[in-house]
Design a protein around this motif. Structure first.
Motif, PDB file in Angstrom:
ATOM      1  N   GLU A  56       0.825  -1.212   0.000  1.00 24.97           N
ATOM      2  CA  GLU A  56       0.000   0.000   0.000  1.00 24.97           C
ATOM      3  C   GLU A  56       0.852   1.251   0.000  1.00 24.97           C
ATOM      4  N   THR A  57       1.804   1.239   0.929  1.00 20.05           N
ATOM      5  CA  THR A  57       2.709   2.386   1.008  1.00 20.05           C
ATOM      6  C   THR A  57       3.479   2.550  -0.301  1.00 20.05           C
ATOM      7  N   TRP A  58       3.870   1.458  -0.847  1.00 19.38           N
ATOM      8  CA  TRP A  58       4.619   1.461  -2.098  1.00 19.38           C
ATOM      9  C   TRP A  58       3.826   2.176  -3.182  1.00 19.38           C
ATOM     10  N   GLN A  59       2.582   1.809  -3.308  1.00 20.54           N
ATOM     11  CA  GLN A  59       1.766   2.435  -4.337  1.00 20.54           C
ATOM     12  C   GLN A  59       1.679   3.944  -4.124  1.00 20.54           C
ATOM     13  N   ARG A  60       1.507   4.308  -2.841  1.00 21.01           N
ATOM     14  CA  ARG A  60       1.374   5.727  -2.511  1.00 21.01           C
ATOM     15  C   ARG A  60       2.651   6.498  -2.819  1.00 21.01           C
ATOM     16  N   GLN A  61       3.768   5.826  -2.593  1.00 15.86           N
ATOM     17  CA  GLN A  61       5.042   6.515  -2.738  1.00 15.86           C
ATOM     18  C   GLN A  61       5.551   6.587  -4.173  1.00 15.86           C
TER      19      GLN A  61
ATOM     20  N   GLN B 253       4.778   8.251  -6.547  1.00 17.74           N
ATOM     21  CA  GLN B 253       4.924   9.604  -7.059  1.00 17.74           C
ATOM     22  C   GLN B 253       6.187  10.278  -6.543  1.00 17.74           C
TER      23      GLN B 253
END
Lengths: 367, 368
Positions: free
Chosen positions: A308-313, A315
């Motif tokens: 999840e964090t990966w997807q958010r990061q 950018q």
């Protein structure tokens, strides 16, 4: 798994964390390599010259010129042969030569004569070093092939891509074929088998190289460090590891020498790959860096922080990676491999060549 | 004419050949060492496919075992063309030659393990080169199936070819004979050089034909010639025997390709599993075209520009069919087969040797 990442084995390692982000890294590397080249007798950049000057490849060079202005990757690969970079083109060959020298003359009864040695290296070992480079180069070229079905108008004319592919296939095949005949000339079927298996390893390592990219594989969980290492060994470590071992076999050195040579080659390659992957994350030049999602720090980061964090990061990717522990994990792993390589090389008698190899192993742990 | 009538008689020619006398020491001596020799043994010639069948039955299974790889998709692609549906001409020639040589060398006919391995290796090298050729030519079909590059992309296709080659090299090394390794590694180099030769076109007409034959040797005949030589090395130390095997393979290989080039003009698309005039479309001038040039000089310019102008392919095809290019190429193929027969006849008679002779006829008369 993380216990082996501690770099506290040698006291000098304490120094390492301070110099980790120094920018003197690249000049140190260049010096290490150029000193090493003197030990083996000539700049190894010219090793494959004979092959590169052949009619066939001159023919290809002529054709490749037509690719100038297109976007086919072969152009970049070809450019890379001309403009040397920190990732020394002929590093593998150099290491094979050094190791051959460090291991010294053959002690077994064999046809190997000391008087045939040049700068302490047997001709067969020199040829093996060249073959290693041929294989490495062949795969650099073969990696530049593009999938035509993924072609879009923004890639430029389709026929340029088709033509570039044709040139890439042919030149890669030519280099591999020369490697095969060269291997046969070494008069040692064990070595032929070893190096042929390395070619198979490279294919397996490269086969899913792109599937670590987010674009193609966004449904998976990311891979863990062990899987990364396995993959990296196949694509980046097997060739050097097996070539180092083969160099020992050619001089009929004992099994222990072969094993240690293999270890040096394996760990050095893995450390080198990690060093390479870490470059965009440890350099502080002002310009935007490009990097691959399959680079070690990114892979480790993704597993550590979760999907999840990966997807958010995504950018803020570069800054995000730097702010987490992926970089230091990769650095630690790089140190680990550097140390293992240093350990392995201790098995060989002290010499200039061995010192050069020690310097190379140390240099890859500097950033 | 002499050679043509020999072909018509199906190979049972009796001819005086002076040079055989100094070889009579080599022949194992059921054949009278006078100055002529019969080519037929007493037994009826056997069908090559039948004779080779038991050796080839598990060939593809064994090849698949050599392609040991853990990744499922890569394994699938490596196995893709080893489905047993290919013609397996090369392994067939290799096993027949091996048996004929074993008998000639005073052993039982059965294959040595290394000889069997060479049959597999020759097919693997051949297939690896086909996979790459399909990428180079942009082919979308082979043997009625979609090509690997068509379905999975060019990148994977190239890697698959490289992998099959590495597996072949490993199997080759494991035979344990470095001379055999050298002989078959040469093939790998010849295949690539042959492909490079196709990149350029020769200006001079005479050079063109020579270039064509040399390319044909490298791309097709070298593999067969050197595989035959390799199996001979494993069973016999006499270099003259190696040469017989090599020459048979070389001549039958060239003939095979010449006929293939003819079929590209004469057979319909459905027959071959790939489209026809394929060579023209790739810009290649093969035997029939080169011969047709003599009657239709317009072809020169087309050859030099590799049939790239619109309408060239069709016009060239028409010219070829109107000329005697096809017949001349067939005749040339016959002459190569004659030489192949002459060579292999120097071996001691055996069903396998006769099958190899029979095979040359089959090469000439095949229609796909």
């Amino acid at each position: 798994m993380f216990s082996r990442l501690s770099c506290r084995t040698l006291s000098s390692r304490g120094q390492r964390t301070l110099s980790l982000f120094s920018s003197s890294g690249s000049s140190n590397w260049t010096k290490v390599v150029s000193d090493a080249e003197k030990i083996v007798g000539y700049p190894t950049s010219f090793m494959s010259l004979r092959c590169l000057l052949s009619d066939e490849l001159s023919n290809v060079a002529m054709h490749v010129r037509k690719l100038v202005g297109t976007q086919h990757p072969l152009l970049n690969t070809a450019r890379g042969f001309v403009y040397d970079s920190k990732n020394n083109l002929q590093m593998r060959g150099l290491v094979v030569l050094l190791l051959s020298k460090a291991a010294g003359p053959s002690h077994a009864a064999s046809d190997l004569l000391t008087q045939d040695m040049v700068s302490g290296i047997y001709p067969s070992q020199r040829n093996l070093a060249e073959i290693t480079e041929l294989i490495h180069t062949a795969f650099l070229v073969h990696r530049g092939i593009v999938n035509l079905k993924e072609w879009t108008v923004s890639d430029g004319p389709l026929k340029d891509m088709q033509f570039g592919n044709k040139m890439a296939v042919l030149s890669g095949d030519f280099l591999l074929a020369n490697a095969c005949t060269g291997l046969a000339q070494l008069d040692n079927t064990k070595v032929v088998e070893m190096i042929s298996s390395a070619i198979g390893d490279i294919v397996q390592g490269l086969y899913y190289e792109n599937s670590n990219n987010v674009e193609e594989n966004s449904l998976t969980d990311g891979i863990d460090m062990a899987a990364w290492e396995e993959q990296a060994f196949l694509s980046h470590g097997a060739l050097l590891a097996k070539s180092c071992q083969a160099a020992m076999e050619l001089a009929k050195h004992n099994e222990k020498s072969q094993r240690m040579a293999y270890m040096y080659g394996k760990h050095l390659s893995l450390g080198h790959k990690l060093n390479y992957d870490l470059q965009p994350f440890v350099k502080s030049t002002g310009e935007p860096a490009t990097f691959s999602f399959s680079a070690a720090p990114v892979v480790f980061h993704r597993k550590i922080v979760g999907e999840e964090t990966w997807q958010r990061q995504l950018q803020q990717l570069l800054a995000a990676v730097k702010s987490e522990k992926g970089v230091s994990s990769a650095v630690d792993l790089c140190c680990y491999h550097g140390n293992k390589a240093l350990e392995a090389i201790q098995a060989f008698p002290s010499s200039e060549a061995r010192s050069a190899l020690e310097n190379i192993a140390s240099a890859i742990t500097k950033f | 004419m002499h050679a043509a009538s020999a072909a018509e008689h199906g190979g049972s020619v009796v001819e005086p050949v002076p040079e055989v006398e100094h070889k009579s020491r080599l022949l194992v001596h059921t054949v009278p060492s006078c100055c002529y020799r019969t080519i037929h043994s007493d037994a009826k010639p056997k069908d090559p496919f039948t004779l080779a069948q038991s050796d080839l039955k598990s060939l593809y299974d064994d090849i698949r075992k050599e392609l040991f790889v853990s990744k499922e998709e890569l394994k699938f692609l490596c196995d893709y063309y080893f489905d047993g549906k290919g013609k397996a001409i090369r392994p067939m020639i290799v096993v027949l030659m091996a048996r004929a040589l074993n008998i000639h060398s005073n052993r039982a006919g059965d294959l040595l393990p290394g000889q069997r391995a060479i049959a597999m290796i020759s097919e693997m090298i051949h297939t690896a080169s086909l996979v790459h050729d399909d990428v180079i030519d942009g082919s979308d079909k082979r043997r009625g199936k979609n090509t690997i590059n068509n379905m999975w992309g060019e990148r994977k296709a190239i890697l698959v070819g490289d992998f099959i080659l590495s597996a072949a090299s490993m199997a080759l090394a494991r035979i344990g004979n470095i001379t055999v390794v050298k002989v078959l590694s040469q093939v790998i180099e010849d295949l690539v050089r042959g492909e490079f030769m196709q990149l350029g076109s020769k200006e001079n007409e005479n050079e063109r034909f020579k270039h064509y034959l040399e390319k044909t040797f490298k791309k097709t005949a070298s593999l067969i010639a050197n595989s035959c030589k390799a199996v001979s090395i494993l069973v016999n130390s006499d270099p003259e025997v190696h040469e017989i095997a090599y020459q048979y393979g070389k001549n039958v290989g060239i003939a095979f390709q010449l006929v293939d080039d003819v079929l590209d003009f004469t057979s319909g698309a459905s027959h071959l599993g790939k489209p026809t005039a394929a060579d023209l479309k790739l810009g290649l001038a093969t035997g029939p075209v080169l011969f047709a040039c003599q009657q239709f000089p317009e072809l020169h310019a087309m050859i030099m520009r590799r049939f790239s102008t619109k309408g060239d392919v069709d016009r060239a095809w028409q010219y070829v069919l109107q000329s005697d290019g096809v017949q001349q190429t067939n005749y040339l193929a016959q002459r190569y087969c004659q030489e192949a027969i002459r060579q292999v006849s120097m071996l001691r008679p055996s069903p396998e040797r006769d099958a190899l002779i029979r095979l040359t006829e089959m090469v000439l008369t095949r229609d796909k």
